[in-house]
Scaffold this active site. Structure first.
Site, PDB file in Angstrom:
ATOM      1  N   LYS A   1       6.459  -8.952   9.249  1.00 28.61           N
ATOM      2  CA  LYS A   1       5.391  -8.671   9.789  1.00 28.61           C
ATOM      3  C   LYS A   1       4.456  -9.761  10.052  1.00 28.61           C
ATOM      4  O   LYS A   1       4.192 -10.563   8.940  1.00 28.61           O
ATOM      5  CB  LYS A   1       4.175  -7.525   9.226  1.00 28.61           C
TER       6      LYS A   1
ATOM      7  N   SER B   1      -0.317   0.072  11.987  1.00 27.08           N
ATOM      8  CA  SER B   1      -0.410  -0.714  12.902  1.00 27.08           C
ATOM      9  C   SER B   1       1.198  -1.875  12.379  1.00 27.08           C
ATOM     10  O   SER B   1       1.219  -2.953  13.315  1.00 27.08           O
ATOM     11  CB  SER B   1      -1.479  -2.213  12.527  1.00 27.08           C
TER      12      SER B   1
ATOM     13  N   SER C   1      -1.141   2.105   7.007  1.00 25.43           N
ATOM     14  CA  SER C   1       0.098   1.041   8.639  1.00 25.43           C
ATOM     15  C   SER C   1       1.149   0.657   7.893  1.00 25.43           C
ATOM     16  O   SER C   1       2.429   0.002   8.533  1.00 25.43           O
ATOM     17  CB  SER C   1      -0.915  -0.041   8.286  1.00 25.43           C
TER      18      SER C   1
END
Lengths: 114, 479
Positions: free
Chosen positions: B79, B154, B178
């Protein structure tokens, strides 16, 4: 809108934006008034709870994963380190990301305003 | 070889047995990304050069016949909130569009040291603030299972990359759900370790008392493998705990018979989609059949979790994001005559709408006159939420709930209503506030074929029990 809260006004938004170093367009400001009021109305739910005898909790790491056989700061002994200098990033590497630099320092627009 | 179904375990076996090379494997994944990612948008930056160099290194070890490291040649995605030296690291924000990090995130460095090959950086909501990935400063991610729907957020790029077979596994971060919520939306496994279990050195900070790094994988076994490698004390992160790290690959094989599973009634109330409820209840029944004892429990302060979270997370975010000022790195507005204009315009032009909204809310709740009423109040309620878990874990070994109240929603569906978007986190935020570990494991599909996730939460530093239960359930469901 809850009874016990003054709604956020455009003036409040201007003040908070200044604290946060944001400018915001007129449109963004109007939207912010609406959004903050809607979120804070929901947050007001917390006032249903009597928390007068509850200590605020900032972190979970001061309660879990510590050495519970010790007292005070000794419980966090693992987080301590010797106070000595170690290697840090070379200046030229750091400056590669600088928006503006003379090689030694970060350059910024004039600081003292009229 | 069908790379889309490769797991960490099968990828490393393929390399160990010389059925493929690390370089060939990485190349196949880049071909897959090239073919599939135009529609999905899971990646922001590919790290091809670094990946192929790492893969070549692995192949050289294999050619010599030397012992291979444990993750030799396993392709993973990271990420974009975790920095890598010499690689653009944006956190999904325009304000960092040109930021090339000068150092490595510990979790990434540990995976690379174990032989993993990093394919690239995945898309996410700006500064990890969002539940749909629509807050990315670049482009939204589409759910591989239905391109008209969000992948969750997210860590939506990481979840979508794994679900679409564009990576074997990925790292994400979890501040309010997330990792677990996008795992649930995309039909993969997502594990949030205990606060302090994994170093956050090199994680671009959103809310420091809530941020966690963890794996997104196709199987629970893979999550156990990745956790084993990223866990443990790091002197570079003073909040990383000095707690022994068990061998999670062995932990998941331990028996579950007799374990007590708490089912909190507050997680099955209004707002829960009937199909999600049915799938989760069936999963709980299955776990009872396996030999777990199901115990109805109560987490009485649950309805206060989301408001508590949005005060604490935004307060910390407003402080963490103060560093983006256009001076040392990141975007600087060219339209500024003075220093203060430069600060304001750089931030105004660099941050997206949700980041600004959270900075404003966080600044407000910390400001003079409101600090006690909002910030301190939320910290006190955080203590109550944590006590709920402490009391529950006196009686049960783990807690099972839905991961998210609904399956993946449509892109655009919740964009105009921040509060509706925040409520997508209603079952996940409490674990972040209390610091307990949790996993989301697939437990079925809606009639429309959308994945549904089962959440299992455990005691502090007891990831072993959490993943053991998830592993047994996963096996029972597929078998």
């Amino acid at each position: 809108m809850s009874d016990n809260r003054q709604p956020i006004t455009e003036k409040d938004v201007l003040y908070v934006a200044e604290l946060a170093n944001l400018e915001l367009t007129d449109e963004e400001r109007a939207r912010m008034v609406k959004d903050l009021n809607s979120i804070l109305d929901y947050v007001d739910r917390l006032n249903e709870l009597d928390t007068s005898n509850v200590e605020p909790m900032a972190q979970t790491s001061d309660r879990y994963g510590i050495d519970e056989s010790k007292a005070g700061t000794a419980r966090f002994a693992y987080a301590m380190r010797e106070d000595k200098t170690g290697p840090s990033l070379p200046r030229e590497v750091v400056m590669e990301n600088a928006p503006e630099t003379d090689g030694a320092f970060f350059k910024v627009p004039k600081v003292i305003e009229k | 070889m069908d790379i889309s179904t490769l797991t960490i375990a099968s990828a490393r076996a393929a390399i160990l047995e010389r059925r493929t090379s690390a370089v060939a494997l990485a190349e196949s994944f880049y071909q897959k990304i090239e073919a599939a990612d135009k529609q999905i948008g899971a990646f922001l930056t590919l790290t091809r050069e670094r990946a192929l160099a790492k893969a070549a290194q692995i192949d050289a070890i294999a050619d010599k016949g030397d012992p291979l490291p444990p993750l030799a040649g396993v392709p993973i995605a990271i990420k974009d909130v975790m920095v890598m030296r010499g690689v653009r690291s944006t956190a999904g924000s325009k304000i960092l569009s040109n930021f090339v990090a000068p150092y490595d995130c510990t979790a990434v460095a540990r995976l690379e040291a174990a032989g993993a090959v990093v394919l690239g950086k995945t898309n996410c909501d700006e500064f990890a603030m969002g539940s749909s990935n629509e807050n990315s400063g670049y482009y939204p991610v589409h759910n591989p299972r239905d391109l008209s729907r969000v992948p969750g957020g997210s860590s939506g790029g990481s979840a979508a990359a794994v679900a679409a077979g564009m990576s074997v596994a990925a790292l994400g971060s979890d501040t309010g759900g997330s990792i677990r919520q996008p795992a649930s939306f995309c039909g993969v496994v997502g594990l949030m370790p205990t606060y302090g279990r994994v170093s956050r050195y090199g994680l671009i900070a959103f809310a420091s008392s809530l941020d966690h790094i963890g794996p997104l994988t196709k199987t629970v076994n893979d999550a156990a493998i990745l956790l084993k490698h990223i866990a443990g004390r790091d002197p570079l992160d003073s909040t990383s705990a000095e707690v022994p790290v068990p061998d999670y690959e062995r932990e998941i094989e331990k028996p579950v018979r007799g374990l007590r599973l708490g089912v909190p009634r507050e997680y099955f109330g209004e707002g829960l989609d009937p199909e999600v409820r049915a799938a989760v209840e069936a999963a709980i029944q299955k776990m009872a059949q396996i030999g777990c004892e199901v115990v109805p429990i109560s987490l009485p302060h649950t309805r206060y979790a989301v408001p508590t979270y949005y005060v604490i997370a935004t307060a910390e975010a407003s402080s963490n994001l103060a560093r983006f000022d256009g001076v040392r790195y990141g975007y600087r507005s060219p339209q500024a005559g003075t220093l203060s204009e430069m600060y304001r315009r750089s931030r105004d032009q660099g941050f997206g709408a949700e980041a600004k909204r959270r900075i404003m809310l966080g600044t407000y709740v910390l400001s003079a006159g409101y600090y006690d009423a909002y910030y301190l109040k939320a910290q006190r309620v955080r203590a109550l939420l944590t006590r709920d878990f402490e009391a529950a874990f006196q009686r049960v070994d783990a807690i099972v709930t839905p991961t998210s109240p609904t399956p993946a929603f449509k892109l655009g569906e919740k964009c105009d209503d921040p509060l509706a978007m925040y409520l997508a986190d209603i079952y996940t935020v409490t674990a972040d506030l209390a610091g307990v570990p949790g996993v989301s494991v697939p437990c079925g599909e809606s009639k429309e074929g959308l994945p549904i996730g089962l959440q299992i939460l455990g005691r502090h530093f007891d990831e072993g029990t959490v993943i053991r239960l998830a592993h047994v359930y996963e096996r029972a469901r597929s078998g």
